[in-house]
Scaffold this motif. Sequence first.
Motif, PDB file in Angstrom:
ATOM      1  N   ASN A  31      -4.977 -14.833  28.047  1.00 26.55           N
ATOM      2  CA  ASN A  31      -6.024 -15.810  28.333  1.00 26.55           C
ATOM      3  C   ASN A  31      -7.349 -15.150  28.690  1.00 26.55           C
ATOM      4  N   ASN A  32      -7.304 -13.864  29.028  1.00 26.54           N
ATOM      5  CA  ASN A  32      -8.512 -13.148  29.424  1.00 26.54           C
ATOM      6  C   ASN A  32      -9.171 -12.389  28.282  1.00 26.54           C
ATOM      7  N   ILE A  33      -8.565 -12.389  27.108  1.00 26.97           N
ATOM      8  CA  ILE A  33      -9.101 -11.611  25.992  1.00 26.97           C
ATOM      9  C   ILE A  33     -10.357 -12.277  25.425  1.00 26.97           C
ATOM     10  N   GLU A  34     -11.418 -11.494  25.331  1.00 26.71           N
ATOM     11  CA  GLU A  34     -12.674 -11.979  24.755  1.00 26.71           C
ATOM     12  C   GLU A  34     -12.961 -11.357  23.396  1.00 26.71           C
ATOM     13  N   ALA A  35     -12.299 -10.264  23.074  1.00 29.56           N
ATOM     14  CA  ALA A  35     -12.482  -9.608  21.774  1.00 29.56           C
ATOM     15  C   ALA A  35     -11.262  -8.746  21.477  1.00 29.56           C
ATOM     16  N   ILE A  36     -10.908  -8.662  20.194  1.00 28.93           N
ATOM     17  CA  ILE A  36      -9.785  -7.826  19.765  1.00 28.93           C
ATOM     18  C   ILE A  36     -10.315  -6.751  18.823  1.00 28.93           C
ATOM     19  N   VAL A  37      -9.969  -5.508  19.130  1.00 27.42           N
ATOM     20  CA  VAL A  37     -10.400  -4.355  18.342  1.00 27.42           C
ATOM     21  C   VAL A  37      -9.172  -3.768  17.645  1.00 27.42           C
ATOM     22  N   PHE A  38      -9.271  -3.560  16.341  1.00 27.19           N
ATOM     23  CA  PHE A  38      -8.143  -3.056  15.556  1.00 27.19           C
ATOM     24  C   PHE A  38      -8.444  -1.675  14.995  1.00 27.19           C
ATOM     25  N   ASP A  39      -7.502  -0.766  15.161  1.00 28.48           N
ATOM     26  CA  ASP A  39      -7.497   0.418  14.321  1.00 28.48           C
ATOM     27  C   ASP A  39      -7.215  -0.046  12.894  1.00 28.48           C
ATOM     28  N   VAL A  40      -7.667   0.704  11.909  1.00 36.63           N
ATOM     29  CA  VAL A  40      -7.492   0.281  10.517  1.00 36.63           C
ATOM     30  C   VAL A  40      -6.491   1.161   9.771  1.00 36.63           C
ATOM     31  N   LEU A  41      -6.742   2.470   9.730  1.00 36.37           N
ATOM     32  CA  LEU A  41      -5.922   3.374   8.916  1.00 36.37           C
ATOM     33  C   LEU A  41      -4.536   3.540   9.528  1.00 36.37           C
ATOM     34  N   GLY A  42      -3.533   3.045   8.839  1.00 34.83           N
ATOM     35  CA  GLY A  42      -2.169   3.095   9.341  1.00 34.83           C
ATOM     36  C   GLY A  42      -1.755   1.838  10.063  1.00 34.83           C
ATOM     37  N   THR A  43      -2.721   1.144  10.669  1.00 33.24           N
ATOM     38  CA  THR A  43      -2.422  -0.088  11.402  1.00 33.24           C
ATOM     39  C   THR A  43      -2.585  -1.317  10.519  1.00 33.24           C
ATOM     40  N   MET A  44      -3.710  -1.399   9.817  1.00 33.46           N
ATOM     41  CA  MET A  44      -3.973  -2.537   8.937  1.00 33.46           C
ATOM     42  C   MET A  44      -3.676  -2.222   7.474  1.00 33.46           C
ATOM     43  N   VAL A  45      -3.755  -0.948   7.121  1.00 38.48           N
ATOM     44  CA  VAL A  45      -3.442  -0.532   5.742  1.00 38.48           C
ATOM     45  C   VAL A  45      -2.408   0.585   5.785  1.00 38.48           C
ATOM     46  N   ASP A  46      -1.629   0.687   4.721  1.00 38.13           N
ATOM     47  CA  ASP A  46      -0.595   1.712   4.605  1.00 38.13           C
ATOM     48  C   ASP A  46      -1.255   3.002   4.120  1.00 38.13           C
ATOM     49  N   GLU A  47      -1.741   3.788   5.053  1.00 36.24           N
ATOM     50  CA  GLU A  47      -2.479   4.997   4.692  1.00 36.24           C
ATOM     51  C   GLU A  47      -1.600   6.020   3.965  1.00 36.24           C
ATOM     52  N   PRO A  48      -0.454   6.442   4.536  1.00 37.59           N
ATOM     53  CA  PRO A  48       0.358   7.438   3.819  1.00 37.59           C
ATOM     54  C   PRO A  48       0.857   6.946   2.460  1.00 37.59           C
ATOM     55  N   GLY A  49       1.304   5.696   2.412  1.00 37.57           N
ATOM     56  CA  GLY A  49       1.808   5.164   1.151  1.00 37.57           C
ATOM     57  C   GLY A  49       0.729   5.080   0.093  1.00 37.57           C
ATOM     58  N   SER A  50      -0.473   4.714   0.503  1.00 39.87           N
ATOM     59  CA  SER A  50      -1.589   4.606  -0.440  1.00 39.87           C
ATOM     60  C   SER A  50      -2.011   5.979  -0.946  1.00 39.87           C
ATOM     61  N   LEU A  51      -2.039   6.966  -0.055  1.00 36.12           N
ATOM     62  CA  LEU A  51      -2.382   8.325  -0.480  1.00 36.12           C
ATOM     63  C   LEU A  51      -1.309   8.890  -1.406  1.00 36.12           C
ATOM     64  N   ARG A  52      -0.048   8.595  -1.100  1.00 37.79           N
ATOM     65  CA  ARG A  52       1.038   9.064  -1.963  1.00 37.79           C
ATOM     66  C   ARG A  52       0.872   8.487  -3.376  1.00 37.79           C
ATOM     67  N   THR A  53       0.519   7.206  -3.456  1.00 36.42           N
ATOM     68  CA  THR A  53       0.297   6.577  -4.764  1.00 36.42           C
ATOM     69  C   THR A  53      -0.862   7.229  -5.495  1.00 36.42           C
ATOM     70  N   ALA A  54      -1.943   7.535  -4.774  1.00 36.96           N
ATOM     71  CA  ALA A  54      -3.110   8.161  -5.394  1.00 36.96           C
ATOM     72  C   ALA A  54      -2.770   9.551  -5.932  1.00 36.96           C
ATOM     73  N   ILE A  55      -1.977  10.304  -5.181  1.00 40.52           N
ATOM     74  CA  ILE A  55      -1.574  11.636  -5.639  1.00 40.52           C
ATOM     75  C   ILE A  55      -0.675  11.523  -6.862  1.00 40.52           C
ATOM     76  N   ARG A  56       0.232  10.551  -6.832  1.00 39.68           N
ATOM     77  CA  ARG A  56       1.114  10.359  -7.992  1.00 39.68           C
ATOM     78  C   ARG A  56       0.313   9.951  -9.229  1.00 39.68           C
ATOM     79  N   ASN A  57      -0.694   9.118  -9.063  1.00 40.03           N
ATOM     80  CA  ASN A  57      -1.528   8.719 -10.202  1.00 40.03           C
ATOM     81  C   ASN A  57      -2.282   9.923 -10.773  1.00 40.03           C
TER      82      ASN A  57
END
Length: 230
Positions: A5-31
Motif C-alpha cells: 500500500n506504500n508503493i509509489e513507483a516500481i523499478v524493474f531490472d531489464v536484462l535477465g528479469t524482463m527479457v531472457d538475456e542468456p537464451g537470446s544471446l545463445r540464439t544470436a550466436i547460433r544464428n
Amino acid sequence: MDRANNIEAIVFDVLGTMVDEPGSLRTAIRNALPAADDMTIDQLLTVWQNHVANEQQRIHEGTRPYANSDIIDREAAHHVAARSGLTDPDTIEQLATASQRMKPWNDSPTALASLAAHFPVLALTHASRACLLRLNAHAGLRWHQALSAEDAQAYKPAPQVYQLALNAAQCPPQHVLMVAAHAWDLRGAQSHGILTAYIHRPTGNPPSKTDTFNWHTNNLTELTHVLATP
C-alpha cells in the motif's frame, strides 16, 4: 501495515528479469554459427558473458573508464568471432547488436502492463540508451520511464545507478520497489532503503539464505497478483 500500500513507483531490472538475456544471446550466436554444435555454442556464450561481467567489474573498480553496453557487447562479439573463426563483418555486426533483440519472458509484457495500470513503472538497466530504445520496442515493454545506467556512467551495484531511479521517482526510497531476478542487484537497491522483490527466472542469481527481500515470487504474474489485487 501492508508494504504494498506504500508503493509509489516500481523499478524493474531489464536484462535477465524482463527479457531472457542468456537464451537470446545463445540464439544470436547460433544464428551467426549455424553449423556449431550445442557445446560450442554454450562455450561461446560463456566467452561473451565472462567478457561483459569482467569489463563491468573493471569499470566498477575504477580500473577501466566507463564504456557503455554497446561498446562492451561489440568487444564480446569480436571475442566470440575470434574464438570461432567467424570473419564475415556483417554477421559479426549483427551479433554485436544482439542485445537490441532479446526475447521477453512470456509473462513480462502483460504483467508490466497490468502493474502500469496501478503504479508508475520504470526500467533501470545496464543497457545503453540506444540499446534500451530498440530492446523495448522489440520486446514490447512499455514503461512510464526507461533509465539507462549510461546516464550515471556506471554499472550496478554502483550507488549512482540506483540514485537515477530515486531521482526520477521523486519519493522516499521506502516507497519505491525494485524488482529483479538478481539477488546482487536487489542487495544494491536495499542498501539505499529501497523495497525489494525477487522474481525467479531460470537464469537469474538466486537469493542466499541471509537475504531478506520484501517479496519473493515465482514469476512476474504472481507478483502482479500480490501488488495489484485490491
